[in-house]
Scaffold this active site. Structure first.
Site, mmCIF file in Angstrom:
data_model
loop_
_atom_site.group_PDB
_atom_site.id
_atom_site.type_symbol
_atom_site.label_atom_id
_atom_site.label_comp_id
_atom_site.label_asym_id
_atom_site.label_seq_id
_atom_site.Cartn_x
_atom_site.Cartn_y
_atom_site.Cartn_z
ATOM 1 N N GLY A 11 -7.313 28.937 -66.421
ATOM 2 C CA GLY A 11 -6.598 28.752 -65.158
ATOM 3 C C GLY A 11 -6.639 27.285 -64.750
ATOM 4 O O GLY A 11 -7.034 26.409 -65.535
ATOM 5 N N TYR A 143 -7.139 37.755 -50.506
ATOM 6 C CA TYR A 143 -7.900 36.737 -51.236
ATOM 7 C C TYR A 143 -9.056 36.218 -50.367
ATOM 8 O O TYR A 143 -10.204 36.136 -50.817
ATOM 9 C CB TYR A 143 -6.942 35.601 -51.617
ATOM 10 C CG TYR A 143 -7.576 34.360 -52.193
ATOM 11 C CD1 TYR A 143 -8.245 34.389 -53.407
ATOM 12 C CD2 TYR A 143 -7.458 33.132 -51.533
ATOM 13 C CE1 TYR A 143 -8.800 33.226 -53.943
ATOM 14 C CE2 TYR A 143 -7.996 31.973 -52.068
ATOM 15 C CZ TYR A 143 -8.667 32.027 -53.273
ATOM 16 O OH TYR A 143 -9.212 30.875 -53.792
HETATM 17 C C1 AKB Z 1 -4.858 28.987 -52.431
HETATM 18 O O1 AKB Z 1 -3.979 28.297 -51.907
HETATM 19 O O2 AKB Z 1 -4.875 30.225 -52.410
HETATM 20 C C2 AKB Z 1 -6.000 28.261 -53.118
HETATM 21 C C3 AKB Z 1 -7.180 28.117 -52.212
HETATM 22 C C4 AKB Z 1 -7.115 27.189 -51.064
HETATM 23 O O3 AKB Z 1 -8.176 28.727 -52.443
HETATM 24 N N1 AKB Z 1 -5.578 26.995 -53.587
#
Ligand code: AKB
Length: 315
Positions: A11, A143
């Site tokens: 990645g 996330y």
């Molecule tokens: C995202 O934009 O999801 C990543 C992060 C800030 O963890 N680059």
């Protein structure tokens, strides 16, 4: 000698972390493991590599045993924007993967586990300027939720089982080797590919949407420095804020224009704007500075010059 397994090695971060780790610890002591990203042959020929699915605990156990692993860098994760398109997959990959890594580290008594976190742990209740290390963590993305879960689980495994888990909260990362995939901060990489090809760029965030960012050499320095830091001096473990610089799309475009005066940008915000609106504008990283000596090398201007120089050579 350390035997390091990098999960998510092909990645954005892994593609540059693996060569940096190999330089430091020796080519054959760093195993690059992928699953979803399939690199080209030239990347595979640079050292030991393997493919497996981190959500499969048995597969992870076999790989850890096969390579006599003592340290894991667990980078495999579905990022913020991709995670909002498929939250169920993001939940499964991010949470199950982290849990499996911690369980195997506990069972095999591994020496160290590095699990990066992100500014995505913050949400709209968090102070957005100079965001403190210890603050409200109520993210709006799957996330972000999985990163809060990872931080807390890592903390739990350290205190309950003595697993040496460490992690930094990365801001958006800009690099000229591998492109990111599925993040809210991806525009800050894409824009350079358009600029050096003398093409206009349409940005998916508003011109004044300021976010914290970092150049890849500083991101690599941070994670490797924390991995080597004296554990007895760490008061935090899995949740170090990190800062280098912050900018908005308009400020980045102006910095690019200073190097490439014909560059043109326009703006068409999409669903990623709502994510960016919940993230900090700037970060207080005093804990990382005090506990393990963190200090970034790159300013916005130095990063822009380097990105343009490197991409112009290649594209
Ligand atoms: C995202 O934009 O999801 C990543 C992060 C800030 O963890 N680059």
């Amino acid at each position: 000698m350390k035997k390091i397994l990098v999960i998510g090695a092909f990645g954005q971060i892994g593609s540059e972390l693996v060569p940096a780790l190999r330089k430091k610890y020796g080519r054959d002591n760093v195993v690059a493991c992928g699953h979803m990203h399939k690199p080209d042959e030239s990347a595979l020929n640079t050292g030991p590599h393997d493919f497996f699915d981190v959500t499969n605990k048995k597969a992870l156990e076999d790989i850890v045993d096969k390579y006599d692993t003592d340290t894991i860098y667990h980078l495999a994760s579905i990022l913020s924007a991709a995670g909002e398109k498929n939250p169920q997959l993001a939940y499964f990959v991010n949470n199950t993967g982290t849990y499996n890594v911690l369980e195997v580290a506990r069972e095999r008594k591994l020496e160290r586990v590095m699990i990066p976190s992100s500014i995505a742990v913050f949400g709209s209740d968090t102070p957005r300027d100079n965001t403190p290390n210890k603050t409200i963590l109520r993210p709006s993305t799957m996330y972000g939720i999985s990163k809060v879960h990872g931080e807390m689980l890592g903390h739990y495994y350290f205190h309950k089982f003595g697993v040496d888990v460490r992690g930094v909260r990365f801001p958006g990362i800009i690099s000229n080797v591998a492109q990111p995939g599925g993040g809210t901060t991806d525009y800050a990489v894409d824009i350079f590919y358009y600029a050096v090809k003398h093409k206009p760029y349409t940005c998916f965030l508003k011109p004044d949407s300021t976010l914290p960012m970092m150049y890849m050499p500083d991101a690599l320095k941070a994670i490797m420095q924390l991995a080597e830091a004296d554990g007895s001096k760490l008061k935090h473990r899995t949740d170090f804020n990190l800062s280098a610089f912050s900018f908005s799309p308009a400020e980045l475009a102006a910095a690019i224009k200073a190097e490439l005066p014909d560059f043109k940008i326009d703006y068409k915000p999409d669903f990623r704007q709502a994510i960016a609106d919940t993230w900090p504008r700037s970060i207080d990283d005093s804990a990382a500075r005090a506990e393990w000596g963190w200090k970034p090398d790159y300013t916005l201007q130095a990063m822009v010059k380097d990105m343009i120089r490197e991409l112009s050579k290649r594209l």
